[in-house]
Design an enzyme around this catalytic site. Structure first.
Site, PDB file in Angstrom:
ATOM      1  N   HIS A 116     -97.806  66.091 -48.802  1.00  0.00           N
ATOM      2  CA  HIS A 116     -96.382  65.728 -48.759  1.00  0.00           C
ATOM      3  C   HIS A 116     -96.232  64.214 -48.791  1.00  0.00           C
ATOM      4  CE1 HIS A 116     -92.348  65.237 -46.838  1.00  0.00           C
ATOM      5  NE2 HIS A 116     -92.091  66.310 -47.557  1.00  0.00           N
ATOM      6  N   ASP A 174     -82.006  61.154 -55.699  1.00  0.00           N
ATOM      7  CA  ASP A 174     -83.082  61.836 -54.971  1.00  0.00           C
ATOM      8  C   ASP A 174     -82.497  63.155 -54.489  1.00  0.00           C
ATOM      9  OD1 ASP A 174     -85.067  62.763 -53.315  1.00  0.00           O
ATOM     10  OD2 ASP A 174     -85.312  60.919 -52.180  1.00  0.00           O
ATOM     11  N   LYS A 226     -79.330  77.522 -61.595  1.00  0.00           N
ATOM     12  CA  LYS A 226     -79.576  76.114 -61.915  1.00  0.00           C
ATOM     13  C   LYS A 226     -80.610  75.519 -60.958  1.00  0.00           C
ATOM     14  CE  LYS A 226     -74.959  75.468 -63.843  1.00  0.00           C
ATOM     15  NZ  LYS A 226     -73.675  74.717 -63.771  1.00  0.00           N
TER      16      LYS A 226
END
Length: 353
Positions: A116, A174, A226
């Site tokens: 991560h 982001d 989506k």
């Protein structure tokens, strides 16, 4: 409680060193975590420190990875992270992408055997500091079902992008393909708070407001198919293409005692391949100004550019300090006691009050 960003960096860096990370890497990782907090991305800041340290002390992350770079073409490279912290691996990869873009106009670096890497915008900001446009991809552990499914398979993997401006704020996007980042649910659970309906489902696929049930359930995608499609794209660009884990195979850093094998991809683009750098920045300024000039809709005071809310928080928290809730302060005290590290100076009021 408010903590100055510099004090937060020093505290995190010292803890990571005590836990076995080399000093230079500990400082880099601490800077990344504090940067997230200062920009208001509290879900990816020092609140994650305890979990990172636990994986480090348990030998689940390599504190001294031997990063191996392969260069199949002048503009493309592949980096094997050797199970190092994502912050360290990703910073090196973005630097390699920027170096190639500086010479050839574009640089593309894929990464495997990483972990991560925190706030995705971290690496966009690194490229922006050098004046480059950038795209950042990563994958993550299974936490979301593909559209129409009732079992988790996809990660809620963030996508980030950035472009420099001149006098105006740069473009910084982001976003996760889920309605919210998993960290917001984890924070709510830590603080004993409920979550809004629509953020997640429980393990049976039923929408829930219980943060604990959501942690062990299914994240909701943005826009149905989506969000699901974006999550699959992130897995293609980060996992399939890089040779890292993909398709539900990425290790869960909270639940599994094994290396994650996270994949990333970084693309850097030099604007003055197409026009002068100054012309590009000036055109970006015009775009920002045109966005700002749109009349705000009812319920809004102003129309902001992507990345602008975080930029405003950065300015505010740089002077006032980073606000931490009781749950985070308790965590900091526990880590400070465990490793014999002094707590950073804290104030009940903003530091500039």
């Amino acid at each position: 409680m408010y903590i100055a960003p510099s004090s937060a960096v020093a505290f995190a860096s010292t803890l990571l060193c005590k836990a076995g990370l080399p000093r230079e890497d500990a400082s880099l990782m601490a800077e990344c975590l504090a940067q997230a907090d200062t920009r208001g991305v509290d879900t990816h800041g020092l609140a994650r420190l305890q979990q990172y340290i636990q994986r480090l002390t348990k030998g689940l992350v390599n504190p001294t990875p031997a990063l191996r770079l392969d260069e199949p073409t002048p503009v493309a490279a592949h980096l094997d992270g050797d199970n190092g912290f994502g912050f360290i691996v990703a910073t090196r990869a973005m630097r390699e992408a920027v170096d190639r873009a500086r010479t050839y106009g574009i640089g593309f670096v894929t990464v495997c055997h990483s972990n991560h890497f925190g706030m995705a915008a971290t690496y966009v900001l690194q490229a922006l500091d050098q004046g480059f446009i950038s795209l950042v991809f990563t994958n993550s552990a299974r936490q979301m079902a593909p559209f129409g499914g009732k079992e988790t398979l996809l990660g809620i993997s963030p996508f980030a992008a950035g472009a420099p401006a001149d006098r105006e704020v740069p473009y910084i996007l982001d976003m996760a393909p889920s309605v919210v980042a998993k960290g917001k649910i984890r924070r709510a659970a830590r603080r004993g708070e409920n979550i809004p309906l629509g953020w997640a489902m429980d393990k049976d696929g039923i929408p829930t407001t219980d943060a604990e049930a959501a942690l062990n359930g299914i994240m909701a995608p943005i826009g149905g198919p989506k969000g699901s499609g974006l999550a699959i794209l992130m897995d293609i660009m980060s996992g399939v293409l890089s040779g890292a884990a993909y398709g539900g195979e990425v290790g869960d850093q909270y639940k599994e005692a094994k290396p994650q094998n996270v994949g990333h991809s970084f693309i850097a683009i030099k604007p003055d391949v197409f026009m002068t750098s100054q012309e590009f920045r000036s055109r970006m300024d015009v775009l920002v100004q045109r966005v700002h000039a749109v009349p705000p809709a009812p319920g809004f005071d102003q129309v902001m550019f992507p990345g602008e809310p975080e930029h405003k928080l950065l300015q505010k928290r740089s002077s006032e300090g980073i606000p931490f809730a009781d749950a985070e302060i308790k965590m900091f005290k526990s880590m400070a006691d465990e490793f014999g590290v002094p707590l950073p100076h804290m104030s009940e009021t903003p530091l500039n009050a």
